[in-house]
Write a protein that holds these residues in place. Structure first.
Motif, short mmCIF file in Angstrom:
data_model
loop_
_atom_site.label_atom_id
_atom_site.label_comp_id
_atom_site.label_asym_id
_atom_site.label_seq_id
_atom_site.Cartn_x
_atom_site.Cartn_y
_atom_site.Cartn_z
N LYS A 87 0.88 -1.37 -0.44
CA LYS A 87 0.11 0.38 0.12
C LYS A 87 1.12 1.59 0.33
CE LYS A 87 -4.19 2.03 2.31
NZ LYS A 87 -5.14 2.25 3.06
N THR A 88 0.73 2.22 -0.66
CA THR A 88 0.90 3.28 -0.57
C THR A 88 0.67 4.86 -0.69
OG1 THR A 88 1.22 3.84 -3.60
CG2 THR A 88 3.10 2.90 -2.38
N TRP A 89 0.34 5.77 0.07
CA TRP A 89 -0.69 7.21 -0.55
C TRP A 89 0.80 7.86 -0.12
CZ3 TRP A 89 -0.32 10.62 3.87
CH2 TRP A 89 -1.44 11.68 4.24
N LYS A 90 0.10 9.11 -0.60
CA LYS A 90 0.78 10.51 -0.31
C LYS A 90 0.13 11.57 -0.55
CE LYS A 90 1.82 10.25 -5.28
NZ LYS A 90 3.67 9.90 -6.50
N VAL A 91 0.17 12.74 0.26
CA VAL A 91 -0.96 13.74 -0.38
C VAL A 91 0.07 15.10 -0.26
CG1 VAL A 91 -1.17 13.90 1.77
CG2 VAL A 91 -3.24 14.94 0.44
N LYS A 92 -0.88 16.62 -0.69
CA LYS A 92 0.00 17.44 -1.21
C LYS A 92 -0.44 18.10 0.13
CE LYS A 92 1.64 20.87 -3.93
NZ LYS A 92 1.51 21.37 -5.62
#
Length: 112
Positions: A87-92
């Motif tokens: 699982k990966t997750w990213k947010v600006k």
């Protein structure tokens, strides 16, 4: 003034500067270096959960990051099981957010 800081902070000696006494024991001393390098630290060696978990559980490693580059801030995590990214997750984030907030958001998102 710099020589006073060196004498007191680094050499651990008392010193007078412009009629002010600087006592070396009044200042925080640096922490001793860690015996175990962080890359070699195993959570199994450092955390006890009071018993063995089910044998069919797959260990999961989670890596988190909150960072700032120029005025842009972001938050991310990835989970790894069986040597594969699961699982990966990213947010600006807004420029008004702090790096600490970005770090906390990554941790919060990883455990949800």
């Amino acid at each position: 003034m710099q020589s006073t800081l060196i004498r007191v902070g680094r050499l651990g000696r008392n010193c007078y500067y412009e009629d002010i006494h600087f006592h070396h024991e009044s200042y925080e001393q640096p922490s001793p270096p860690s015996i175990i390098h962080p890359a070699l630290f195993s959570l199994e060696d450092g955390i006890s959960h009071g018993g063995q978990g089910p044998s069919n559980r797959i260990p999961i490693k989670v890596y988190t990051d909150g960072s700032k580059i120029n005025d842009q801030k972001g938050s991310a995590f990835c989970a790894i099981a069986n040597e594969a990214v699961t699982k990966t997750w990213k947010v600006k984030l807004s420029p008004a957010n702090t790096v600490f907030q970005a770090e906390m958001l990554a941790l919060k998102s990883a455990i949800e």
